[in-house]
Design a protein around this motif. Structure first.
Motif, PDB file in Angstrom:
ATOM      1  N   LEU A  23       0.823  -1.211   0.000  1.00 57.71           N
ATOM      2  CA  LEU A  23       0.000   0.000   0.000  1.00 57.71           C
ATOM      3  C   LEU A  23       0.857   1.262   0.000  1.00 57.71           C
ATOM      4  CD1 LEU A  23      -2.808  -1.063   2.487  1.00 57.71           C
ATOM      5  CD2 LEU A  23      -3.092  -0.555   0.056  1.00 57.71           C
ATOM      6  N   ALA A  24       2.037   1.187   0.625  1.00 61.03           N
ATOM      7  CA  ALA A  24       2.895   2.369   0.729  1.00 61.03           C
ATOM      8  C   ALA A  24       3.664   2.635  -0.564  1.00 61.03           C
ATOM      9  CB  ALA A  24       3.880   2.199   1.884  1.00 61.03           C
ATOM     10  N   LEU A  25       3.804   1.635  -1.425  1.00 62.61           N
ATOM     11  CA  LEU A  25       4.548   1.820  -2.680  1.00 62.61           C
ATOM     12  C   LEU A  25       3.588   2.372  -3.730  1.00 62.61           C
ATOM     13  CD1 LEU A  25       6.608  -1.498  -2.625  1.00 62.61           C
ATOM     14  CD2 LEU A  25       7.427   0.784  -2.044  1.00 62.61           C
ATOM     15  N   LYS A  26       3.227   3.642  -3.584  1.00 60.59           N
ATOM     16  CA  LYS A  26       2.170   4.242  -4.387  1.00 60.59           C
ATOM     17  C   LYS A  26       2.545   4.422  -5.853  1.00 60.59           C
ATOM     18  CE  LYS A  26      -0.097   6.537  -0.534  1.00 60.59           C
ATOM     19  NZ  LYS A  26      -0.800   5.302  -0.216  1.00 60.59           N
ATOM     20  N   ASN A  27       3.827   4.521  -6.155  1.00 57.96           N
ATOM     21  CA  ASN A  27       4.245   4.727  -7.548  1.00 57.96           C
ATOM     22  C   ASN A  27       4.505   3.416  -8.290  1.00 57.96           C
ATOM     23  OD1 ASN A  27       4.155   7.518  -7.198  1.00 57.96           O
ATOM     24  ND2 ASN A  27       6.244   7.551  -6.404  1.00 57.96           N
ATOM     25  N   PHE A  28       4.164   2.290  -7.656  1.00 58.84           N
ATOM     26  CA  PHE A  28       4.428   1.000  -8.268  1.00 58.84           C
ATOM     27  C   PHE A  28       3.147   0.180  -8.320  1.00 58.84           C
ATOM     28  CE2 PHE A  28       8.348   2.425  -6.356  1.00 58.84           C
ATOM     29  CZ  PHE A  28       9.270   2.196  -7.359  1.00 58.84           C
ATOM     30  N   LYS A  29       3.062  -0.690  -9.332  1.00 64.63           N
ATOM     31  CA  LYS A  29       1.975  -1.658  -9.371  1.00 64.63           C
ATOM     32  C   LYS A  29       2.399  -2.825  -8.487  1.00 64.63           C
ATOM     33  CE  LYS A  29      -0.272  -1.023 -13.795  1.00 64.63           C
ATOM     34  NZ  LYS A  29      -0.429  -1.528 -15.152  1.00 64.63           N
ATOM     35  N   VAL A  30       1.542  -3.243  -7.589  1.00 64.21           N
ATOM     36  CA  VAL A  30       1.853  -4.330  -6.675  1.00 64.21           C
ATOM     37  C   VAL A  30       0.876  -5.476  -6.926  1.00 64.21           C
ATOM     38  CG1 VAL A  30       1.966  -5.018  -4.253  1.00 64.21           C
ATOM     39  CG2 VAL A  30       2.752  -2.745  -4.925  1.00 64.21           C
ATOM     40  N   LEU A  31       1.409  -6.664  -7.107  1.00 58.02           N
ATOM     41  CA  LEU A  31       0.586  -7.865  -7.250  1.00 58.02           C
ATOM     42  C   LEU A  31       0.679  -8.639  -5.943  1.00 58.02           C
ATOM     43  CD1 LEU A  31      -1.071  -9.892  -8.966  1.00 58.02           C
ATOM     44  CD2 LEU A  31       1.117 -10.902  -9.644  1.00 58.02           C
ATOM     45  N   PHE A  32      -0.457  -8.794  -5.264  1.00 59.01           N
ATOM     46  CA  PHE A  32      -0.491  -9.537  -4.009  1.00 59.01           C
ATOM     47  C   PHE A  32      -1.078 -10.912  -4.304  1.00 59.01           C
ATOM     48  CE2 PHE A  32      -1.737 -10.894   0.154  1.00 59.01           C
ATOM     49  CZ  PHE A  32      -0.859 -10.277   1.021  1.00 59.01           C
ATOM     50  N   VAL A  33      -0.270 -11.943  -4.130  1.00 64.46           N
ATOM     51  CA  VAL A  33      -0.701 -13.312  -4.399  1.00 64.46           C
ATOM     52  C   VAL A  33      -0.795 -14.054  -3.087  1.00 64.46           C
ATOM     53  CG1 VAL A  33      -0.159 -15.457  -5.603  1.00 64.46           C
ATOM     54  CG2 VAL A  33       0.449 -13.274  -6.643  1.00 64.46           C
ATOM     55  N   SER A  34      -1.929 -14.685  -2.842  1.00 65.51           N
ATOM     56  CA  SER A  34      -2.102 -15.455  -1.620  1.00 65.51           C
ATOM     57  C   SER A  34      -2.626 -16.842  -1.943  1.00 65.51           C
ATOM     58  CB  SER A  34      -3.085 -14.740  -0.676  1.00 65.51           C
ATOM     59  OG  SER A  34      -3.319 -15.560   0.452  1.00 65.51           O
ATOM     60  N   GLY A  35      -1.993 -17.833  -1.372  1.00 62.99           N
ATOM     61  CA  GLY A  35      -2.441 -19.202  -1.559  1.00 62.99           C
ATOM     62  C   GLY A  35      -3.218 -19.709  -0.354  1.00 62.99           C
ATOM     63  N   GLU A  36      -3.337 -18.895   0.686  1.00 63.23           N
ATOM     64  CA  GLU A  36      -3.966 -19.341   1.929  1.00 63.23           C
ATOM     65  C   GLU A  36      -5.243 -18.577   2.259  1.00 63.23           C
ATOM     66  OE1 GLU A  36      -1.068 -18.986   4.987  1.00 63.23           O
ATOM     67  OE2 GLU A  36       0.133 -20.653   4.271  1.00 63.23           O
ATOM     68  N   GLU A  37      -5.183 -17.246   2.139  1.00 61.84           N
ATOM     69  CA  GLU A  37      -6.304 -16.444   2.619  1.00 61.84           C
ATOM     70  C   GLU A  37      -7.298 -16.167   1.499  1.00 61.84           C
ATOM     71  OE1 GLU A  37      -3.207 -14.054   3.488  1.00 61.84           O
ATOM     72  OE2 GLU A  37      -3.465 -13.965   5.652  1.00 61.84           O
TER      73      GLU A  37
END
Ligand SMILES: [Zn+2]
Length: 132
Positions: free
Chosen positions: A113-127
């Motif tokens: 969330l803090a890396l506002k100038n970057f696209k972030v891909l959040f991958v979760s195999g559990e939740e």
């Protein structure tokens, strides 16, 4: 325009062959080969240009490697930056480990969330999506 390169893959085990085979030499399955177009090398070059990497990597001696010029991305967490040696190195992979419930996902969400100038891909195999 050159013909797209294709290979034949066993649908049973993934064995790759340059021509169609009736029987897979790897797993022994019959009539399991299908033709698939293999991605052209140019697509990989585009990725390398986007990430600023040179097209061809050559082996280097240890003396040829310059140290201390790595560009790092600071995270919102000073302690995490310290553990990472000054921040995240672009193109690197960091494995975050710990006991269940210790806060790995929370920490990574905060960093993302803090890396506002970057696209972030959040991958979760559990939740589930809702848990995230
Ligand atoms: Zn096979």
């Amino acid at each position: 325009m050159p013909k797209p390169k294709s290979s034949f893959f066993c649908q049973s085990c993934g064995y790759e062959a340059s021509k169609w085979l009736g029987k897979c030499p790897s797993c022994g399955a019959w009539n399991s080969f299908v033709e698939e177009v293999v991605a052209k090398a140019e697509a990989k070059n585009d990725w390398r240009q986007e990430t600023g990497r040179s097209k061809i990597s050559q082996p280097k001696t240890l003396e040829e490697i310059e140290s201390g010029h790595e560009v790092r991305m600071a995270t919102p967490d000073q302690e995490l930056d310290r553990v990472l040696g000054g921040g995240i190195v672009p193109g690197s992979l960091v494995l975050i480990g710990g006991e269940p419930g210790i806060g790995k996902s929370t920490l990574m969400l905060q960093v993302g969330l803090a890396l506002k100038n970057f696209k972030v891909l959040f991958v979760s195999g559990e939740e589930s999506e809702q848990q995230i």
